[in-house]
Design a protein around this motif. Sequence first.
Motif, short mmCIF file in Angstrom:
data_model
loop_
_atom_site.label_atom_id
_atom_site.label_comp_id
_atom_site.label_asym_id
_atom_site.label_seq_id
_atom_site.Cartn_x
_atom_site.Cartn_y
_atom_site.Cartn_z
N ILE A 41 0.84 -1.20 0.00
CA ILE A 41 0.00 0.00 0.00
C ILE A 41 0.88 1.25 0.00
N TYR A 44 2.42 1.70 -3.44
CA TYR A 44 1.46 2.25 -4.39
C TYR A 44 1.22 3.74 -4.14
N ASP A 56 -6.18 1.00 -12.48
CA ASP A 56 -5.83 -0.17 -11.66
C ASP A 56 -5.16 0.25 -10.35
N LYS A 59 -7.80 1.74 -8.05
CA LYS A 59 -8.68 0.67 -7.55
C LYS A 59 -8.01 -0.06 -6.39
N LYS A 60 -6.74 -0.41 -6.59
CA LYS A 60 -6.02 -1.17 -5.55
C LYS A 60 -5.87 -0.36 -4.27
N ASP A 63 -9.42 0.03 -2.66
CA ASP A 63 -9.85 -1.25 -2.09
C ASP A 63 -9.07 -1.61 -0.83
N SER A 64 -7.77 -1.36 -0.85
CA SER A 64 -6.94 -1.68 0.32
C SER A 64 -7.40 -0.91 1.55
#
Length: 133
Positions: A41, A44, A56, A59-60, A63-64
């Motif tokens: 995380i 990112y 993408d 989104k990740k 969502d995390s």
Amino acid sequence: MKIYIFFIAIMSIFSFKGHAQNSKLYVTDKINDKYAYVDVIKTYERVAEKGYKSVDLFKKLGDSYYQNADLDKAAKWYCELFAMNTKDLEPEYYYQYAISLKYIGQNETANEILLKLKQKSEAIAEIKIRKQR
């Protein structure tokens, strides 16, 4: 004599099984000593803060944070996601974004997102009905 051979065979099987389990635990312990864990995380986030933008990636990140119940950060990344693309997103992202917005007190925006979710769901249902005919 047959009982004796049977007893030895059973004991051999159990001794091999017990030995195999111990060696697997030892290997696992060794692997933990050799490798470091990466906080994905945070990685990112650094990439996103340097200016890289991708559906993408957002989104990740969203969502995390959503799954970890850190809804204020989830709202931030879902906002970035919706700023890029709202046509091809799955319905779950509308819902999660709306919940995150409600958490941070942006109820009007959350209601707008839920309205878009309802419209998208109705359109998907209509397409499925047409395909069945």
